[in-house]
Design an enzyme around this catalytic site. Structure first.
Site, short mmCIF file in Angstrom:
data_model
loop_
_atom_site.label_atom_id
_atom_site.label_comp_id
_atom_site.label_asym_id
_atom_site.label_seq_id
_atom_site.Cartn_x
_atom_site.Cartn_y
_atom_site.Cartn_z
CG ASN A 73 -9.42 44.69 75.54
OD1 ASN A 73 -9.98 43.70 75.05
ND2 ASN A 73 -9.96 45.90 75.50
CE1 TYR A 110 -8.78 43.78 64.42
CE2 TYR A 110 -10.12 42.18 63.24
CZ TYR A 110 -9.75 42.79 64.42
OH TYR A 110 -10.34 42.41 65.60
CB THR A 121 -17.41 46.65 71.07
OG1 THR A 121 -16.86 46.54 69.74
CG2 THR A 121 -17.29 45.31 71.80
CB ILE A 158 -14.13 43.34 74.86
CG1 ILE A 158 -15.10 42.72 73.84
CG2 ILE A 158 -13.43 42.22 75.65
CD1 ILE A 158 -14.42 41.91 72.75
CE LYS A 164 -7.15 41.93 67.13
NZ LYS A 164 -6.82 42.35 68.52
CG ASP A 209 -0.40 55.94 71.38
OD1 ASP A 209 -0.51 54.71 71.19
OD2 ASP A 209 -0.39 56.77 70.45
CB VAL A 210 -1.15 50.63 73.81
CG1 VAL A 210 -2.10 50.69 74.98
CG2 VAL A 210 -1.89 50.64 72.48
#
Length: 260
Positions: free
Chosen positions: A87, A152, A187, A17, A156, A60-61
């Site tokens: 993202n 997960y 993806t 994405i 979110k 690295d975020v």
């Protein structure tokens, strides 16, 4: 040219994405700082999307210092930041909560949630200058939940709550904060996820059927929605968690009803 001369700081923008967003943002006139932690992924993206108006940054975020430096490099290169699109995300592991290790839990929250903390912490002053906006990539499971994906789904759900709270906090500065919530999207991450499921042979059919429109899409359908949300076309939209789901919130129920 909906994004002419806009500067977008995009994490996880070299595949899936994120790369679809990078391509459509660039086509709409934006200048891009694309962040990835993978040199290989950066090289592959650069082979398709290369321009003086695209800056690739390895970072690295989940690491605050790395994001602080990436933000600074973006401002040094382009002079400003108009949009932060968070993202970057991971979905592993496909496990119930009691099977999830502490390390797996921490990595999920560091990448999917702490990353937003890091980009906002170090980028908000730039957005105040430009009256810019923030877009978070969430997921439909943040609202609905999902079996064998408790951790997960929890990340979110946190992204959704963050989006709404940030929208309130930054509205006085003219900064909008929104999220997109896809269901299934083909993806590299989804393909890897598919191989972890109990019945890999039927997973494509399952992913088609959970969407009321009858198919699991590619990432471009999400990118189109993201283009709208980061552009001035959405200038009065904030605190929105936008499903880009092909009616999957209805499709899940449709599949369930067929199996009862």
């Amino acid at each position: 040219m909906l994004l002419k001369d806009k500067v977008i700081f995009l994490t996880g923008g070299t595949e899936g994405i994120g790369f679809e967003c990078a391509k459509i943002y660039h086509a709409a006139g934006a200048k891009l700082a694309i962040v990835s932690n993978s040199e290989r992924s950066i090289d592959e993206a650069r082979s398709t999307l290369q321009s003086v108006e695209v800056l690739y940054l390895k970072a690295d975020v989940s690491v605050a210092a790395a994001i602080r430096q990436a933000i600074a490099k973006t401002v040094d290169y382009f002079g400003k930041i108009d949009v932060i699109h968070n993202n970057a995300g991971i979905s592993n592991p496909s496990k119930a909560i009691h099977e999830t290790t502490a390390d797996e839990w921490d990595v999920l929250f560091d990448v999917n949630v702490k990353s937003i903390f890091n980009t906002t912490r170090y980028g908000i002053d730039e957005l105040k200058k430009t009256h810019g906006n923030i877009l978070n990539t969430s997921s439909l499971v943040g609202d609905m939940g999902q079996e064998i994906h408790a951790a997960y789904s929890a990340t979110k759900g946190a992204v959704n709550a963050l989006t709404k709270s940030m929208a309130l906090d930054y509205a006085p500065y003219g900064i909008r904060v929104n999220a997109v919530a896809p269901a299934g999207v083909w993806t590299p991450m989804l393909r890897a996820w598919s191989q972890q499921q109990p019945d890999t042979n039927s997973i494509e059919n399952y992913l088609d059927n959970i969407h009321a429109l009858g198919y699991c899409p590619e990432g471009d359908v999400v990118a189109d929605a993201c283009l709208f949300l980061v552009s001035d076309q959405a200038r009065f939209v904030t605190g929105c968690i936008l499903p880009v789901s092909g009616g999957a919130e209805l499709g899940y129920r449709r599949v369930l009803n067929q199996t009862i």
